[in-house]
Design an enzyme around this catalytic site. Structure first.
Site, PDB file in Angstrom:
ATOM      1  N   ASP A  26       0.837  -1.210   0.000  1.00  0.00           N
ATOM      2  CA  ASP A  26       0.000   0.000   0.000  1.00  0.00           C
ATOM      3  C   ASP A  26       0.868   1.256   0.000  1.00  0.00           C
ATOM      4  OD1 ASP A  26      -2.304   1.469   0.001  1.00  0.00           O
ATOM      5  OD2 ASP A  26      -2.711   1.231   2.138  1.00  0.00           O
ATOM      6  N   ARG A  30       0.349   7.621  -2.374  1.00  0.00           N
ATOM      7  CA  ARG A  30       0.826   8.622  -1.404  1.00  0.00           C
ATOM      8  C   ARG A  30       2.300   8.948  -1.620  1.00  0.00           C
ATOM      9  NH1 ARG A  30      -1.849   5.566   3.478  1.00  0.00           N
ATOM     10  NH2 ARG A  30      -2.329   4.189   1.726  1.00  0.00           N
ATOM     11  N   SER A  71      -6.618  -5.855  -6.562  1.00  0.00           N
ATOM     12  CA  SER A  71      -7.786  -6.455  -5.910  1.00  0.00           C
ATOM     13  C   SER A  71      -9.004  -6.387  -6.835  1.00  0.00           C
ATOM     14  CB  SER A  71      -8.100  -5.714  -4.606  1.00  0.00           C
ATOM     15  OG  SER A  71      -8.631  -4.439  -4.899  1.00  0.00           O
ATOM     16  N   ASN A  74     -10.066  -2.967  -7.027  1.00  0.00           N
ATOM     17  CA  ASN A  74      -9.238  -2.041  -7.820  1.00  0.00           C
ATOM     18  C   ASN A  74      -9.788  -1.821  -9.233  1.00  0.00           C
ATOM     19  OD1 ASN A  74      -6.005  -3.109  -6.423  1.00  0.00           O
ATOM     20  ND2 ASN A  74      -7.392  -1.477  -5.764  1.00  0.00           N
ATOM     21  N   ARG A 200      -5.633  -2.409   8.177  1.00  0.00           N
ATOM     22  CA  ARG A 200      -6.785  -3.067   7.546  1.00  0.00           C
ATOM     23  C   ARG A 200      -6.335  -4.317   6.808  1.00  0.00           C
ATOM     24  NH1 ARG A 200      -8.018   2.052   5.971  1.00  0.00           N
ATOM     25  NH2 ARG A 200      -6.931   1.769   3.993  1.00  0.00           N
ATOM     26  N   ILE A 201      -7.283  -5.250   6.625  1.00  0.00           N
ATOM     27  CA  ILE A 201      -7.003  -6.473   5.860  1.00  0.00           C
ATOM     28  C   ILE A 201      -7.376  -6.279   4.383  1.00  0.00           C
ATOM     29  CG2 ILE A 201      -7.589  -8.945   5.627  1.00  0.00           C
ATOM     30  CD1 ILE A 201      -6.096  -8.458   8.183  1.00  0.00           C
TER      31      ILE A 201
HETATM   32  C1  FPP Z   1      -1.618   0.211  -3.495  1.00  0.00           C
HETATM   33  O1  FPP Z   1      -1.202   1.542  -3.538  1.00  0.00           O
HETATM   34  C2  FPP Z   1      -1.015  -0.538  -4.597  1.00  0.00           C
HETATM   35  C3  FPP Z   1      -1.710  -1.126  -5.600  1.00  0.00           C
HETATM   36  C4  FPP Z   1      -3.175  -1.074  -5.692  1.00  0.00           C
HETATM   37  C5  FPP Z   1      -1.040  -1.800  -6.712  1.00  0.00           C
HETATM   38  C6  FPP Z   1       0.201  -2.542  -6.368  1.00  0.00           C
HETATM   39  C7  FPP Z   1       1.003  -2.644  -7.598  1.00  0.00           C
HETATM   40  C8  FPP Z   1       2.347  -2.627  -7.669  1.00  0.00           C
HETATM   41  C9  FPP Z   1       3.218  -2.562  -6.509  1.00  0.00           C
HETATM   42  C10 FPP Z   1       3.036  -2.626  -8.987  1.00  0.00           C
HETATM   43  C11 FPP Z   1       2.777  -3.813  -9.855  1.00  0.00           C
HETATM   44  C12 FPP Z   1       2.876  -5.127  -9.173  1.00  0.00           C
HETATM   45  C13 FPP Z   1       3.648  -6.175  -9.542  1.00  0.00           C
HETATM   46  C14 FPP Z   1       3.555  -7.448  -8.805  1.00  0.00           C
HETATM   47  C15 FPP Z   1       4.585  -6.111 -10.656  1.00  0.00           C
HETATM   48  P1  FPP Z   1      -2.306   2.684  -3.699  1.00  0.00           P
HETATM   49  O2  FPP Z   1      -2.353   3.065  -5.123  1.00  0.00           O
HETATM   50  O3  FPP Z   1      -3.608   2.239  -3.122  1.00  0.00           O
HETATM   51  O4  FPP Z   1      -1.666   3.804  -2.814  1.00  0.00           O
HETATM   52  P2  FPP Z   1      -2.435   4.985  -2.016  1.00  0.00           P
HETATM   53  O5  FPP Z   1      -3.339   4.326  -0.999  1.00  0.00           O
HETATM   54  O6  FPP Z   1      -1.324   5.756  -1.391  1.00  0.00           O
HETATM   55  O7  FPP Z   1      -3.197   5.758  -3.045  1.00  0.00           O
END
Ligand code: FPP
Length: 247
Positions: A26, A30, A71, A74, A200-201
Site C-alpha cells: 500500500d 501517497r 484487488s 481495484n 486493515r485487511i
Molecule cells: C496500493 O497503492 C497498490 C496497488 C493497488 C497496486 C500494487 C502494484 C504494484 C506494486 C506494482 C505492480 C505489481 C507487480 C507485482 C509487478 P495505492 O495506489 O492504493 O496507494 P495509495 O493508498 O497511497 O493511493
C-alpha cells in the site's frame, strides 16, 4: 527439485524467517503525491520494491510469498490507472523472468481470470509454465483477487457438486472449502505485512490469515526495502504464536 526447508534463521542475525509471507503493498499513490509525481510513478517505483522483496525473500528461504497486486475492488479505479497497472504487470512478467529463474522462484496466480486482459492472461500462463520446475520459493501474485470472492467461488463449486450428487452435504467441512480455494496447496501466511501504516485487511486472503501475525510498516510500498523486510521478520520472531491454545 526439492523444496527448501521451512522457517530458517539468518546466520549471525536474529532474523526468524517465516515459512509463508503475504504482503499488502500500500501507499504507491501517497508516495508519488509526496514526491510531486502522478500516481503511476508510485506504481512504477513499486515494481522495484517488488523485485527487492522477491529476491530477498527467496534468498532468505521463504517458502511462499503472496503479493496483493490488484484487488477485485481495484477494477473501480480510473480506467487509465487500471490500464497502466496492467501494463506494469505485463512488463514485470517479461522483464523479471530471468530473475525468477536465477532465484529458482515458481510463479503462481490467485484470483479470477475472467476480466484479465488477454495479454496479461497469456503472459501469466507462460511465466507459470516456464517457472513450474523451479523448486525454490513460490511467488503467488494475487491479481483480480478478493478474499470474499474467493470464498464465494469455493462455495459455489461446492453447491454445484452437491447439486450434481458428487458431494455429500455432510462432507462440507473446512477441508472441503480449503481445497476449493484458488491455491489450496499454499501454506497459510505466518506473517502478513502491510505498508503505509494502514491497519486493515482489505479483503486479502480472508480465509488464510486466520492465524497470521500482522506487521504494519509506516513506509509507503516504494520505500519498502531489505531493511524494512528484515524489521518485519525480527518483529515476527518476537511473537508468541499460540493458535488459540495454552502454551
Ligand atoms: C496500493 O497503492 C497498490 C496497488 C493497488 C497496486 C500494487 C502494484 C504494484 C506494486 C506494482 C505492480 C505489481 C507487480 C507485482 C509487478 P495505492 O495506489 O492504493 O496507494 P495509495 O493508498 O497511497 O493511493
Amino acid at each position: 527439485m526439492s523444496r527448501r526447508a521451512p522457517a530458517s534463521r539468518e546466520p549471525g542475525d536474529d532474523l526468524i524467517v517465516p515459512r509463508s509471507v503475504a504482503v499488502i503493498m500500500d501507499g504507491n499513490g501517497r508516495w508519488a503525491k509526496s514526491a510531486g509525481f502522478e500516481r503511476i510513478r508510485g506504481h512504477e517505483r513499486g515494481v522495484d520494491a517488488v523485485r527487492t522483496t522477491v529476491t530477498e525473500c527467496a534468498r532468505l528461504g521463504v517458502d511462499t510469498l503472496t503479493l496483493y497486486a490488484f484487488s477485485e475492488e481495484n477494477w473501480a479505479r480510473p480506467a487509465r490507472e487500471v490500464k497502466l497497472l496492467f501494463g506494469l504487470l505485463e512488463r514485470f512478467l517479461v522483464a523479471e523472468l530471468p530473475t525468477l529463474m536465477d532465484n529458482d522462484v515458481r510463479l503462481l496466480h490467485a484470483g479470477r481470470t475472467a476480466r484479465l486482459p488477454d495479454k496479461v492472461k497469456r503472459l501469466l500462463d507462460d511465466t507459470i509454465a516456464k517457472t513450474a520446475g523451479n523448486g525454490g520459493m513460490r511467488l503467488c501474485l494475487a491479481i483480480s483477487y478478493g478474499g470474499r470472492q474467493e470464498i464465494a467461488d469455493a462455495v459455489r463449486r461446492i453447491a454445484d457438486e452437491v447439486a450434481a450428487g458428487t458431494l455429500s452435504p455432510d462432507a462440507v467441512d473446512e477441508a472441503a472449502i480449503r481445497s476449493r480455494l484458488y491455491q489450496p496447496e499454499l501454506p497459510d501466511p505466518d506473517l502478513l505485512i502491510r505498508t503505509a501504516g494502514e491497519l486493515r485487511i482489505s479483503n486479502f486472503l480472508l480465509w488464510q490469515v486466520s492465524y497470521a501475525e500482522i506487521h504494519v510498516s509506516d513506509v509507503c510500498w516504494p520505500d519498502f526495502g531489505q531493511a524494512q523486510l528484515h524489521d518485519a521478520f525480527r518483529d515476527y520472531g518476537r511473537r508468541v504464536r499460540k493458535f488459540g491454545k495454552v502454551l
